[in-house]
Write a protein that holds these residues in place. Structure first.
Motif, PDB file in Angstrom:
ATOM      1  N   ASP A 117       0.838  -1.208   0.000  1.00 34.02           N
ATOM      2  CA  ASP A 117       0.000   0.000   0.000  1.00 34.02           C
ATOM      3  C   ASP A 117       0.870   1.254   0.000  1.00 34.02           C
ATOM      4  N   HIS A 118       1.946   1.230   0.786  1.00 32.09           N
ATOM      5  CA  HIS A 118       2.837   2.399   0.844  1.00 32.09           C
ATOM      6  C   HIS A 118       3.476   2.663  -0.521  1.00 32.09           C
ATOM      7  N   LEU A 119       3.895   1.582  -1.215  1.00 37.64           N
ATOM      8  CA  LEU A 119       4.513   1.747  -2.526  1.00 37.64           C
ATOM      9  C   LEU A 119       3.530   2.358  -3.510  1.00 37.64           C
ATOM     10  N   ALA A 120       2.284   1.888  -3.489  1.00 36.04           N
ATOM     11  CA  ALA A 120       1.275   2.435  -4.398  1.00 36.04           C
ATOM     12  C   ALA A 120       0.992   3.903  -4.072  1.00 36.04           C
ATOM     13  N   GLU A 121       0.924   4.223  -2.783  1.00 38.81           N
ATOM     14  CA  GLU A 121       0.665   5.609  -2.378  1.00 38.81           C
ATOM     15  C   GLU A 121       1.801   6.533  -2.802  1.00 38.81           C
ATOM     16  N   GLU A 122       3.040   6.112  -2.605  1.00 38.02           N
ATOM     17  CA  GLU A 122       4.186   6.920  -3.023  1.00 38.02           C
ATOM     18  C   GLU A 122       4.184   7.125  -4.537  1.00 38.02           C
ATOM     19  N   SER A 123       3.865   6.069  -5.270  1.00 38.58           N
ATOM     20  CA  SER A 123       3.847   6.160  -6.726  1.00 38.58           C
ATOM     21  C   SER A 123       2.802   7.168  -7.177  1.00 38.58           C
ATOM     22  N   ALA A 124       1.601   7.050  -6.638  1.00 40.53           N
ATOM     23  CA  ALA A 124       0.527   7.963  -7.026  1.00 40.53           C
ATOM     24  C   ALA A 124       0.881   9.402  -6.666  1.00 40.53           C
ATOM     25  N   ALA A 125       1.492   9.619  -5.498  1.00 37.35           N
ATOM     26  CA  ALA A 125       1.833  10.970  -5.060  1.00 37.35           C
ATOM     27  C   ALA A 125       2.848  11.628  -5.982  1.00 37.35           C
ATOM     28  N   LEU A 126       3.716  10.811  -6.611  1.00 34.28           N
ATOM     29  CA  LEU A 126       4.754  11.350  -7.482  1.00 34.28           C
ATOM     30  C   LEU A 126       4.368  11.300  -8.957  1.00 34.28           C
ATOM     31  N   GLY A 127       3.161  10.869  -9.250  1.00 33.90           N
ATOM     32  CA  GLY A 127       2.721  10.809 -10.639  1.00 33.90           C
ATOM     33  C   GLY A 127       3.321   9.653 -11.417  1.00 33.90           C
ATOM     34  N   VAL A 128       3.744   8.617 -10.702  1.00 36.35           N
ATOM     35  CA  VAL A 128       4.324   7.424 -11.325  1.00 36.35           C
ATOM     36  C   VAL A 128       3.237   6.352 -11.426  1.00 36.35           C
ATOM     37  N   SER A 129       3.282   5.549 -12.481  1.00 33.08           N
ATOM     38  CA  SER A 129       2.294   4.497 -12.685  1.00 33.08           C
ATOM     39  C   SER A 129       2.184   3.590 -11.459  1.00 33.08           C
ATOM     40  N   THR A 130       0.950   3.288 -11.099  1.00 30.26           N
ATOM     41  CA  THR A 130       0.720   2.358  -9.992  1.00 30.26           C
ATOM     42  C   THR A 130       0.360   0.955 -10.493  1.00 30.26           C
ATOM     43  N   GLU A 131       0.480   0.711 -11.799  1.00 31.73           N
ATOM     44  CA  GLU A 131       0.056  -0.582 -12.350  1.00 31.73           C
ATOM     45  C   GLU A 131       0.778  -1.765 -11.709  1.00 31.73           C
ATOM     46  N   LEU A 132       2.096  -1.655 -11.553  1.00 34.48           N
ATOM     47  CA  LEU A 132       2.850  -2.775 -10.993  1.00 34.48           C
ATOM     48  C   LEU A 132       2.492  -3.014  -9.530  1.00 34.48           C
ATOM     49  N   PRO A 133       2.560  -1.996  -8.647  1.00 32.93           N
ATOM     50  CA  PRO A 133       2.158  -2.256  -7.257  1.00 32.93           C
ATOM     51  C   PRO A 133       0.695  -2.657  -7.128  1.00 32.93           C
ATOM     52  N   ASP A 134      -0.175  -2.146  -8.003  1.00 33.38           N
ATOM     53  CA  ASP A 134      -1.584  -2.528  -7.940  1.00 33.38           C
ATOM     54  C   ASP A 134      -1.774  -4.003  -8.271  1.00 33.38           C
ATOM     55  N   LEU A 135      -0.990  -4.504  -9.238  1.00 33.89           N
ATOM     56  CA  LEU A 135      -1.068  -5.925  -9.581  1.00 33.89           C
ATOM     57  C   LEU A 135      -0.678  -6.787  -8.385  1.00 33.89           C
ATOM     58  N   VAL A 136       0.424  -6.431  -7.734  1.00 32.73           N
ATOM     59  CA  VAL A 136       0.891  -7.202  -6.586  1.00 32.73           C
ATOM     60  C   VAL A 136      -0.108  -7.082  -5.433  1.00 32.73           C
ATOM     61  N   ARG A 137      -0.674  -5.896  -5.252  1.00 34.73           N
ATOM     62  CA  ARG A 137      -1.664  -5.706  -4.186  1.00 34.73           C
ATOM     63  C   ARG A 137      -2.914  -6.545  -4.429  1.00 34.73           C
ATOM     64  N   ALA A 138      -3.301  -6.667  -5.699  1.00 33.58           N
ATOM     65  CA  ALA A 138      -4.494  -7.462  -6.012  1.00 33.58           C
ATOM     66  C   ALA A 138      -4.277  -8.931  -5.655  1.00 33.58           C
ATOM     67  N   LEU A 139      -3.088  -9.449  -5.987  1.00 32.13           N
ATOM     68  CA  LEU A 139      -2.768 -10.832  -5.639  1.00 32.13           C
ATOM     69  C   LEU A 139      -2.763 -11.020  -4.127  1.00 32.13           C
ATOM     70  N   ALA A 140      -2.114 -10.089  -3.431  1.00 38.43           N
ATOM     71  CA  ALA A 140      -2.042 -10.185  -1.971  1.00 38.43           C
ATOM     72  C   ALA A 140      -3.431 -10.055  -1.358  1.00 38.43           C
ATOM     73  N   GLY A 141      -4.259  -9.169  -1.921  1.00 34.83           N
ATOM     74  CA  GLY A 141      -5.604  -8.987  -1.391  1.00 34.83           C
ATOM     75  C   GLY A 141      -6.427 -10.257  -1.462  1.00 34.83           C
TER      76      GLY A 141
END
Length: 312
Positions: free
Chosen positions: A256-280
């Motif tokens: 979650d922290h990685l996705a939040e940092e990515s979004a805050a900096l305008g970087v794609s969240t696709e990769l962390p979102d994929l991993v988060r979906a699997l973990a979820g």
């Protein structure tokens, strides 16, 4: 699994069909090891340098096959292999009889099994192979080449095949598809590591940090993660995932922290979102207290169907 490292090379005649960058490297390694080497390529000019080094260019693939008991094929894809087998069949249905064809073309497990059946029907042996090396590494201790197929066919030509990978000529088993499956697994690992590095470099770059400064830390961290693999493999094979270091729930919070940092900096969240979906999905299945290796259960299942908007 047999890792064949012993025995002496013999002057077995070899034919190499396909002289792209990798094919030329293969033929060169056979020549350096002292094997009489016949080569063929659709474009004859690619054989000139090898001919100067002692190879014998063949005018046709039929001529090349007829010159050797060990036939190594390294062409663009499995479609090209099928076309080559069609041509050999049309020329002489028994041309492969008594020979072993080693296919080092990248492809699928299904394709390898298909080609093995065709070669067997023609009276020959078939080994499928996967090259885990760049062309300049062929013939050096850095090269790794995997083989699958009949053990007898492998053992018959292991001394010659060791010319390509002196320290890592490995027979995986009799299922012809094993080499392609291992190749795909390693490629997936490679892309995952590279994508993780690229995402990290994008994240740091957005904050003004150089990728060159990140690279040494990334490399060291990759070695650390590699050290976890043997224990994770034991957990996977045992079907039990004790959290000896950190729980999956702890990992999920960091995702979650990685996705939040990515979004805050305008970087794609696709990769962390994929991993988060699997973990979820793993957390929903009650695996939050287990190790990260428990995610294997998510990879073992087909992906859930996409919803109308493209999501789950």
């Amino acid at each position: 699994m047999i890792d064949d490292r012993n025995g002496s090379a013999k002057d077995v005649p070899v034919a190499v069909l396909g002289l792209g960058l990798m094919g030329r490297a293969l033929a060169g390694a056979f020549l350096r090891a002292g094997h009489p080497t016949t080569v063929w390529n659709r474009t004859p000019g690619k054989a000139d340098e090898l001919a100067a080094a002692g190879a014998r260019p063949a005018a046709t693939p039929e001529e090349a096959v007829g010159a050797a008991g060990l036939v190594v094929v390294c062409v663009f894809d499995h479609t090209a292999v099928r076309a080559l087998l069609d041509r050999l069949d049309a020329a002489d249905r028994g041309l492969l009889a008594g020979r072993v064809l080693v296919d080092l073309t990248s492809g699928t497990a299904a394709g390898a099994r298909e080609h093995a059946a065709r070669v067997a029907a023609a009276g020959g042996g078939y080994l499928d192979g996967a090259i885990l090396a760049v062309p300049p590494a062929i013939g050096t201790p850095e090269a790794v080449v995997l083989y699958s197929g009949a053990q007898a066919d492998f053992e018959r030509h292991a001394p010659a095949l060791r010319s390509l990978a002196p320290d890592a000529t490995t027979h995986l088993g009799e299922d012809h598809g094993l080499s392609a499956l291992h190749d795909a697994a390693v490629l997936g690992l490679m892309w995952s590591v590279l994508n993780g590095f690229l995402h990290g470099a994008a994240l740091l770059g957005a904050a003004g940090a150089d990728a060159a400064a990140f690279a040494p830390l990334a490399a060291r961290s990759t070695v650390t993660v590699a050290g976890w693999l043997a224990d994770y493999a034991r957990q996977i094979d045992a079907g039990a995932y004790p959290a000896d270091d950190a729980t999956l729930e702890t990992h999920a919070a960091a995702m979650d922290h990685l996705a939040e940092e990515s979004a805050a900096l305008g970087v794609s969240t696709e990769l962390p979102d994929l991993v988060r979906a699997l973990a979820g999905r793993a957390l929903a299945a009650g695996r939050g207290g287990e190790s990260y290796a428990a995610l294997i259960e998510q990879f073992r299942r087909p992906a859930p169907p996409a919803g109308p908007d493209g999501g789950e």
